[in-house]
Design an enzyme around this catalytic site. Structure first.
Site, short mmCIF file in Angstrom:
data_model
loop_
_atom_site.label_atom_id
_atom_site.label_comp_id
_atom_site.label_asym_id
_atom_site.label_seq_id
_atom_site.Cartn_x
_atom_site.Cartn_y
_atom_site.Cartn_z
N LYS A 135 0.99 -1.43 -0.07
CA LYS A 135 0.04 0.03 0.02
C LYS A 135 0.72 1.18 -0.08
O LYS A 135 0.49 2.20 -0.50
CB LYS A 135 -0.80 0.02 1.34
N GLU B 208 -4.30 8.00 7.39
CA GLU B 208 -4.81 8.83 6.47
C GLU B 208 -5.88 9.65 7.21
O GLU B 208 -6.47 9.23 8.14
CB GLU B 208 -5.46 7.94 5.50
N HIS C 256 -16.39 -5.21 3.74
CA HIS C 256 -15.53 -5.27 2.68
C HIS C 256 -15.74 -6.23 1.46
O HIS C 256 -14.92 -6.57 0.70
CB HIS C 256 -14.09 -5.17 3.12
N ARG D 263 -6.00 -7.35 -11.70
CA ARG D 263 -6.48 -8.66 -12.18
C ARG D 263 -8.09 -8.37 -12.73
O ARG D 263 -8.63 -7.17 -12.80
CB ARG D 263 -6.87 -9.58 -11.06
#
Ligand code: MV4
Length: 662
Positions: A116, A200, A235, A292
């Protein structure tokens, strides 16, 4: 173009890839685990190679086995699908080392998006907007805390190696910071073996908008517009759509440009997805890039008329992208709903098991179903419990949403619990229709969404009664043995039905002259007639013609109506050969299961309808009930014991039959 490819995957995506390969005249090789010996993807492929036991760690995830299968069959390229090895740089390297084409991006691009923090650094350089925060060299607690204090709370801690929301923590004030950081680090360490964090600014109600990008090996790059995947739970995406609603052409151009820049920044090739958070004020921020083909790619195919698997094969074979950005136009609106074997009313627990009945909506150019299972298959506990994807298209969002609800209503699954009724409730929700979307959608509307639809007995009872009446007359079904029918008076019979574990007594009067029945049940009276053909009950109830699907289930039957699945059966069905009311009756277990409770013992006297034994199977409880007053002779099982379906549970002597006949 290749003449043979291997598909290193299973289920719907393996079938999806095989279909396009077939259309292009490319031969296909499937791989399969022990659990997938008879799966659809194996049947569709030209060849198939067995690669080991059911556990994916011993089959679909074993790089050497997949490579060996490709070399043995002479496949030139490998399509990894999604999940499994699709974003595994070692696998892409192994393909390369064996002169096999990996149908996916170059290895450095996979690696670059695997971290990340590294991904953010690259994107920052490429001018792709990032959420304000710190993702720098030194992830020490003090540096992270200073960064949080500087930008102000709330902030979000994310694991650098993370994904799927693991190791992610909101922090609402400086006072909470240290504790939350410790907790996030512990979670990250146990999930990813790496506890480095970034911090963040926390956006409290953003949307998830992602862009489909494509690049070839000739320097061409473009996007195929966006998908809104905001509606998620833990998620996991639930319903996706394209284009994003309430999304201006201007914003599309800005975000599309940023997405293409993101792909170019890592010399991308093939299909990729750039995920953004879109804030309420229209600002957007890079979240991550998936290297992908994604589960939700069909909504993009529906609005662009392109086949993304075909594009993948072309690009991997070294050809140019088949279109230019300016050629691509959005046409209409598409939704995808993910139909899963899971119980939304029980914390979405997976409900693996046999798909006894599976009747799907009729498909056409605007209703598409991608699936890897057929009726009779097992949804295996070893893999993702997806049953199928439902994808619909129409000219406008409102029309497409209508079509989604209608198609969900035509989804008839029996044997296992699915999320169809939850999807239907969600798709019918006013806030969803109004596209009032943010990532908290499901939580915010939980009271509406998790309310189990109640059955309207006024509608259901006459249908269920009619079905059971029609079934009874078929000589060679188990129904011939059932003696819940009693002759009260000429032409009138009594039947005890069990609907979603509640019992109803129906009085049925046959009217031979009109081929119809008068049914009195639950204080209502109905005139019914009809027939049952190919799983469909065609009924007339008080002059109202209706068609509903009824399928055999694990125990009893499932009725599908208004997006609901209603389990029903004749109550007290399993007491075998009790034709002669004065002799012993034998009660057999209706299914494999566990004895949850034994309520009687040898010598117990019981009344009609008393529960004798409670069994549980597939997390559902079933009461074995007395068909009439009588006496228990013998009980063969105790609480907690496992029982095979069909085994004798107890014997029972019925009281005299005198009340049975006038
Ligand atoms: C966020 C966020 C709010 N602010 N980052 C969730 C999974 C991971 N890929 C990133 N996620 C989020 N990151 C900031 N700075 C909210 C989420 C988030 C979310 C994002 C997309 C879709 C659904 C979500 C549900 C909860 C949280």
């Amino acid at each position: 173009m290749f003449n043979k490819i291997l598909i290193a995957n299973r289920g719907e995506i393996a079938c999806r890839v095989i279909n396009t390969a077939k259309r292009l005249g490319v031969k296909t090789v499937a791989v399969y685990s022990e659990a997938d010996r008879n799966s659809l993807h194996v049947k569709l492929a030209d060849e198939a190679i067995h690669i080991g036991p059911a556990a994916s760690s011993e089959s679909y995830l074993v790089i050497e086995k997949i490579i060996a299968a490709a070399l043995k069959t002479g496949a030139q390229a490998i399509h990894p699908g999604y999940g499994f090895l699709s974003e595994n740089a070692k696998f892409a390297q192994a393909c390369h080392d064996n002169k096999l084409v990996f149908i996916g991006p170059p290895i450095p691009a996979i690696k670059a998006m695997g971290s990340k923090s590294a991904a953010k650094t690259i994107m920052e350089k490429a001018g792709v907007p990032l959420v304000p925060g710190y993702h720098g060299e030194d992830p020490s607690p003090q540096i992270l805390k200073n960064a949080a204090n500087d930008m102000g709370y709330p902030v979000l801690l994310k694991a650098i190696a993370g994904g799927g929301g693991k190791g992610m923590r909101q922090v609402w004030s400086e006072a909470e910071f240290d504790n939350e950081l410790d907790a996030a680090k512990r979670e990250a360490l146990s999930s990813f073996g790496n506890d480095d964090m970034l911090v963040e600014k926390y956006l409290t109600a953003p949307r998830h908008v992602e862009f489909q990008v494509f690049c070839d090996s000739h320097g061409n790059a473009l996007h195929l517009f966006e998908r809104d995947c905001t509606v998620q739970r833990r998620h996991q995406k639930v319903i996706e759509e394209a284009p994003a609603p309430n999304f201006s052409a201007q914003l599309r151009e800005k975000m599309g440009d940023a997405a293409v820049r993101a792909a170019q920044a890592i010399d991308y090739q093939g299909a990729g997805t750039v995920e953004f958070l879109l804030d309420q004020d229209g600002s957007f921020y890079f979240m991550e890039m998936n290297t992908r083909l994604q589960v939700e790619h069909p909504v993009t195919e529906m609005i662009t008329g392109q086949d993304l698997v075909e594009w993948q094969l072309l690009v991997a074979a070294g050809e140019r992208l088949p279109a230019k950005q300016a050629d691509l136009k959005i046409h209409g609106h598409a939704f995808e709903a993910r139909v899963y074997a899971e119980d939304p009313y029980n914390d979405f627990l997976p409900t693996a098991g046999k798909l006894i009945g599976l009747k799907l909506p009729e498909t056409n150019k605007t209703v598409r179903i991608d699936t890897g299972v057929v009726a009779g298959d097992e949804v295996s506990p070893f893999y993702d419990p997806m049953i199928s994807k439902l994808v619909v298209w129409a000219e406008t969002r409102a029309l497409a949403l209508n079509k989604l609800v209608t198609a969900l209503d035509q989804y008839n699954i029996s044997g296992i619990t699915s999320n169809v009724s939850f999807l239907r409730t969600l798709a019918s929700h006013t806030a969803f229709a109004n596209a009032e979307l943010d990532t908290g959608f499901i939580e915010k509307h939980a009271d509406d969404l998790f309310q189990k639809p109640t059955i309207d007995s006024y509608v259901v009872l006459p249908l269920v009664s009619l079905f059971l009446i029609l079934n009874k007359s078929k000589a060679d079904t188990p129904w011939t043995k059932i003696n819940t029918w009693r002759l009260n008076q000429s032409n009138t019979q009594r039947l005890t039905l069990s609907i979603d574990q509640q019992d109803y007594i129906a009085e049925i009067e046959h009217k031979p002259s009109t081929q119809s029945y008068r049914i009195n049940v639950d204080d209502n009276s109905y005139d019914v007639a009809g027939r049952y053909v190919d799983g469909e009950l065609q009924a007339t109830v008080n002059g109202h013609n209706q068609r509903v699907t009824i399928l055999k289930s694990l125990v009893g039957y499932s009725l599908f109506i208004d997006g609901q699945t209603i389990a029903f059966d004749i109550a007290q069905r399993d007491y075998g050969d009790a034709q002669d009311a004065t002799s012993n009756s034998h009660f057999n277990a209706p299914m494999n299961g566990t004895v949850v409770d034994v309520l009687v013992e040898a010598g117990s006297r019981v009344k009609e309808g008393d529960s004798l034994i409670i069994m549980e199977a597939m997390k559902m409880q079933h009461a074995i009930k007395a068909p009439s007053g009588g006496c228990i002779v013998d009980v063969f099982y105790a609480k907690g014991e496992l029982v095979d379906g069909g085994s004798e549970l107890l014997t029972f002597t019925t009281d005299t039959a005198s009340d049975e006949k006038p």
